[in-house]
Design a protein around this motif. Structure first.
Motif, PDB file in Angstrom:
ATOM      1  N   VAL A 153      -5.142   2.574   4.668  1.00 15.64           N
ATOM      2  CA  VAL A 153      -5.032   0.979   4.891  1.00 15.64           C
ATOM      3  C   VAL A 153      -5.993   0.644   6.241  1.00 15.64           C
ATOM      4  O   VAL A 153      -6.307   1.321   6.722  1.00 15.64           O
ATOM      5  CB  VAL A 153      -3.512   0.694   5.619  1.00 15.64           C
ATOM      6  N   TRP A 154      -6.659  -0.511   5.830  1.00 13.92           N
ATOM      7  CA  TRP A 154      -7.668  -1.110   6.819  1.00 13.92           C
ATOM      8  C   TRP A 154      -7.139  -1.900   7.680  1.00 13.92           C
ATOM      9  O   TRP A 154      -6.471  -2.923   7.269  1.00 13.92           O
ATOM     10  CB  TRP A 154      -8.748  -1.565   5.752  1.00 13.92           C
TER      11      TRP A 154
ATOM     12  N   PRO B 262       0.801  -1.257  -0.111  1.00 12.21           N
ATOM     13  CA  PRO B 262       0.101  -0.153  -0.019  1.00 12.21           C
ATOM     14  C   PRO B 262       0.813   1.189  -0.144  1.00 12.21           C
ATOM     15  O   PRO B 262       1.799   1.233   0.461  1.00 12.21           O
ATOM     16  CB  PRO B 262      -0.913   0.022   1.474  1.00 12.21           C
ATOM     17  N   VAL B 263       0.432   2.291  -0.667  1.00 16.39           N
ATOM     18  CA  VAL B 263       1.429   3.587  -0.592  1.00 16.39           C
ATOM     19  C   VAL B 263       0.651   4.658  -1.042  1.00 16.39           C
ATOM     20  O   VAL B 263      -0.559   4.834  -1.865  1.00 16.39           O
ATOM     21  CB  VAL B 263       2.530   3.389  -1.874  1.00 16.39           C
TER      22      VAL B 263
ATOM     23  N   GLU C 152      -4.755   5.625   9.625  1.00 14.59           N
ATOM     24  CA  GLU C 152      -4.041   6.546   8.949  1.00 14.59           C
ATOM     25  C   GLU C 152      -2.459   6.389   9.093  1.00 14.59           C
ATOM     26  O   GLU C 152      -1.545   6.499   8.227  1.00 14.59           O
ATOM     27  CB  GLU C 152      -4.330   8.325   9.063  1.00 14.59           C
ATOM     28  N   ALA C 153      -1.978   6.141  10.136  1.00 17.57           N
ATOM     29  CA  ALA C 153      -0.524   6.089  10.579  1.00 17.57           C
ATOM     30  C   ALA C 153       0.006   5.006  10.107  1.00 17.57           C
ATOM     31  O   ALA C 153       1.181   4.827   9.575  1.00 17.57           O
ATOM     32  CB  ALA C 153      -0.492   5.771  12.172  1.00 17.57           C
ATOM     33  N   ALA C 154      -0.801   3.856   9.763  1.00 12.93           N
ATOM     34  CA  ALA C 154      -0.277   2.655   9.005  1.00 12.93           C
ATOM     35  C   ALA C 154      -0.374   2.650   7.267  1.00 12.93           C
ATOM     36  O   ALA C 154       0.331   1.844   6.892  1.00 12.93           O
ATOM     37  CB  ALA C 154      -1.278   1.307   9.173  1.00 12.93           C
ATOM     38  N   THR C 155      -0.767   3.780   6.965  1.00 13.89           N
ATOM     39  CA  THR C 155      -0.832   3.903   5.319  1.00 13.89           C
ATOM     40  C   THR C 155       0.467   4.713   5.080  1.00 13.89           C
ATOM     41  O   THR C 155       0.730   5.867   5.409  1.00 13.89           O
ATOM     42  CB  THR C 155      -1.924   4.929   5.072  1.00 13.89           C
ATOM     43  N   PRO C 156       1.490   3.833   4.484  1.00  8.99           N
ATOM     44  CA  PRO C 156       2.795   4.308   4.209  1.00  8.99           C
ATOM     45  C   PRO C 156       2.830   5.550   3.202  1.00  8.99           C
ATOM     46  O   PRO C 156       1.887   5.756   2.437  1.00  8.99           O
ATOM     47  CB  PRO C 156       3.537   3.287   3.354  1.00  8.99           C
TER      48      PRO C 156
END
Length: 300
Positions: free
Chosen positions: A270-271, A198-199, A280-284
């Motif tokens: 990222v879900w 994911p990016v 949000e924090a886990a979304t690169p």
């Protein structure tokens, strides 16, 4: 390291950006197109091979295949023909020809599938993972282009359209250039191999309401919004669904309405399945281009 690359989907927006980045990165590459008619002007000077997608491997030796192809409408027939079957045909030909690495441009929305094109993309992702080839599956968040549809509307003095309160969803949009850099970077980065990636672009995540505020600020206009109740969209989807039982045309419109509702209610982040929320924090984050700067340039 320069690699011999074959690029599928070079006539699309992201595909053209990937072609430019391949050139800048010094890779030897060929753009595979479905036909010789209407080759985009911005591919002039590139190595282009028209014909059946899988036939490009004949008498060619490539190290890497990159697929940026995607269905144009998202309708079930189109989705399964392109997002799944066309990619599947390319994969089989790539495997036979000795390709070692397959880079796939997918989409982050497949995390919570409910639409035909999402299921088609997931079916091919599964086939690619099980193929035995080295793979890199890139799942980008929202594109700048998809978030720019109301620029002219606001510039002309019309209200900005919002679903609900405008804060139902968030995303970290990524530019064509930054996404192309990430996709091409998969070729030589061992950390991006055999992974789903994911990016997004630079944070923080933004809502549709914030996008509207940016446009009003850049145009110097007083903020005006028109809110579309989600209940109304649900009624439209339901009515078209019933009509679709007896009409193919209505069924197609129902699918488009479902796609619109999906993007109006689901964040492109990222879900977190365990927590049942978007993270949000886990979304690169990758790149430097921001949607605000994109709006500023579009507005001149």
């Amino acid at each position: 390291m320069s690699k011999r690359v074959v690029l599928f989907g070079a006539s699309g927006t992201i595909g053209r950006a990937v072609a430019r980045e391949l050139r800048l990165s010094g890779h030897d590459f060929v753009c595979a197109l479905r036909g010789s008619n209407n080759i985009p002007e911005d591919l002039a000077g590139y190595s282009v091979k028209p014909g059946a997608l899988a036939d490009v491997f004949d008498r060619e030796g490539f190290d890497v295949a990159i697929s940026c192809i995607a269905s144009r409408t998202g309708a079930p027939e189109d989705a399964w023909a392109v997002d799944f079957q066309a990619n599947s045909d390319i994969l089989k030909a790539a495997h036979t020809s000795g390709i070692r690495h397959f880079v796939l441009l997918s989409a982050i929305c497949v995390q919570k599938p409910g639409l035909a094109f999402q299921h088609a993309k997931l079916a091919f992702e599964k086939e690619l993972i099980e193929s035995g080839l080295t793979y890199s599956i890139v799942r980008p968040t929202a594109f700048f282009k998809s978030l720019s549809g109301q620029i002219e509307r606001v510039r002309s003095g019309k209200p900005y359209l919002l679903f609900g309160n405008g804060e139902l969803t968030r995303c970290k949009p990524i530019s064509d250039r930054d996404l192309a850099r990430f996709v091409v970077g998969c070729i030589n980065d061992p950390e991006r191999r055999n992974r789903i990636l994911p990016v997004g672009g630079p944070g923080p995540a933004i809502t549709p309401l914030q996008q509207g505020k940016d446009l009003f600020r850049l145009t110097g206009q007083k903020p005006r919004y028109r809110r579309v109740p989600m209940a109304l969209m649900n009624v439209i989807v339901g009515a078209l669904g019933l009509m679709g039982l007896v009409s193919e045309r209505a069924a197609a419109k129902a699918e488009y309405a479902k796609i619109g509702r999906y993007y109006a209610t689901e964040s492109m982040l990222v879900w977190d399945e365990k927590a049942g929320r978007y993270d949000e924090a886990a979304t690169p984050e990758f790149g430097t281009d921001t949607l605000f700067e994109h709006y500023r340039k579009k507005l001149g």
